[in-house]
Design a protein around this motif. Structure first.
Motif, PDB file in Angstrom:
ATOM      1  N   UNK A  94       3.449 -25.152  14.656  1.00  0.00           N
ATOM      2  CA  UNK A  94       4.265 -26.256  13.882  1.00  0.00           C
ATOM      3  C   UNK A  94       4.388 -25.809  12.436  1.00  0.00           C
ATOM      4  N   UNK A  95       3.507 -24.956  11.824  1.00  0.00           N
ATOM      5  CA  UNK A  95       3.533 -24.742  10.580  1.00  0.00           C
ATOM      6  C   UNK A  95       4.965 -24.217   9.977  1.00  0.00           C
ATOM      7  N   UNK A 160      14.173 -29.852  11.347  1.00  0.00           N
ATOM      8  CA  UNK A 160      14.531 -28.686  11.521  1.00  0.00           C
ATOM      9  C   UNK A 160      15.120 -28.275  12.960  1.00  0.00           C
ATOM     10  N   UNK A 161      14.359 -28.642  13.944  1.00  0.00           N
ATOM     11  CA  UNK A 161      14.868 -28.692  15.338  1.00  0.00           C
ATOM     12  C   UNK A 161      16.322 -29.061  15.669  1.00  0.00           C
ATOM     13  N   UNK A 201      12.611 -21.208  17.959  1.00  0.00           N
ATOM     14  CA  UNK A 201      13.696 -21.434  19.295  1.00  0.00           C
ATOM     15  C   UNK A 201      12.544 -21.712  20.601  1.00  0.00           C
ATOM     16  N   UNK A 202      11.411 -20.943  20.594  1.00  0.00           N
ATOM     17  CA  UNK A 202      10.517 -21.344  21.549  1.00  0.00           C
ATOM     18  C   UNK A 202      10.153 -22.873  21.909  1.00  0.00           C
ATOM     19  N   UNK A 203       9.759 -23.073  20.648  1.00  0.00           N
ATOM     20  CA  UNK A 203       9.172 -24.622  20.508  1.00  0.00           C
ATOM     21  C   UNK A 203      10.259 -25.678  20.937  1.00  0.00           C
ATOM     22  N   UNK A 207      10.778 -28.120  24.364  1.00  0.00           N
ATOM     23  CA  UNK A 207      11.114 -29.669  24.265  1.00  0.00           C
ATOM     24  C   UNK A 207      12.284 -30.192  25.269  1.00  0.00           C
ATOM     25  N   UNK A 208      13.388 -29.259  24.757  1.00  0.00           N
ATOM     26  CA  UNK A 208      14.711 -29.709  25.619  1.00  0.00           C
ATOM     27  C   UNK A 208      14.467 -29.489  27.050  1.00  0.00           C
TER      28      UNK A 208
END
Length: 232
Positions: A94-95, A160-161, A201-203, A207-208
């Motif tokens: 998450x940085x 940002x996401x 995108x991986x993170x 979540x999605x």
């Protein structure tokens, strides 16, 4: 005056960064170990965090994880270790950016200004209009509230996401290269690694995928980039 949390056990580094942040008009808050960094974060609600990786009591990666679990405040990791896998690890947890020692304090300030601009721009630039809402199948994105839901269930995403999802969903089936996404979401002044997009995108996908969405997905186009794919 915005608070900037500076966490590093090297007094020479914290003194220099404190002087530069003060010159930039910020109020530096100094922590010398990971546990103190978390305590001061809760007490002072900083606008951004400059976080050393190798610290006593709790390392910067763990501090980053704990901060990210409760806040989307910009975090810049500062470390003497510059191996590629460590940079990716920092971005994965998450940085927002990663700086390798030795560094120029002016460069750190430039990156700090950049992450703060990216953080505040959506709130100051957007007007509240009906154009700030997208609904595709069971996906709803609301830029007025900066929220995203799938099937009526809200998904906790960073700004940002949500901006990434808006950019992709607003242009269904259009392929965005990594450079496209860096330019539109991070800005031309971004200093980091293009692989930031892959980690991001991986993170986001993780979540999605907590809620089923069989009729759409973020699809990888190998050798090119990503697109919001609507299933036929």
């Amino acid at each position: 005056m915005q608070n900037i949390l500076i966490a590093d056990d090297n007094a020479d580094i914290t003194n220099v960064l404190a002087a530069y942040t003060t010159k930039e008009g910020y109020n530096p808050i100094i922590a010398t170990d990971g546990e103190e960094a978390l305590k001061l974060f809760d007490e002072h609600s900083p606008a951004a965090v400059l976080l050393d990786v190798m610290m006593p009591k709790m390392d910067g990666y763990e501090v980053c994880r704990k901060i990210r679990a409760k806040s989307n405040v910009p975090i810049i990791l500062v470390t003497a270790r510059g191996e590629g896998f460590e940079k990716i690890m920092g971005l994965d947890i998450g940085a927002d950016d990663y700086i390798v020692k030795p560094f120029s304090p002016s460069e750190v300030m430039a990156r700090l200004r950049a992450v703060l601009r990216r953080m505040t721009a959506p709130e100051t630039a957007s007007n509240i209009t009906s154009e700030n809402f997208i609904k595709i199948d069971n996906l709803e994105i609301n830029l007025e509230e900066y929220s995203l839901s799938i099937g009526g269930e809200k998904i906790a995403l960073t700004k940002k996401e949500i901006e990434t999802m808006w950019t992709l969903a607003e242009n269904p089936n259009k392929v965005f290269t990594r450079d496209n996404l860096l330019d539109s979401l991070w800005g031309f002044d971004y200093y980091g690694d293009p692989r930031t997009v892959d980690s991001h995108i991986k993170r986001l996908r993780a979540k999605l995928d907590t809620v089923e969405h069989p009729n759409w997905s973020i699809k990888t186009i190998w050798g090119m980039g990503y697109k919001f794919n609507i299933e036929n």
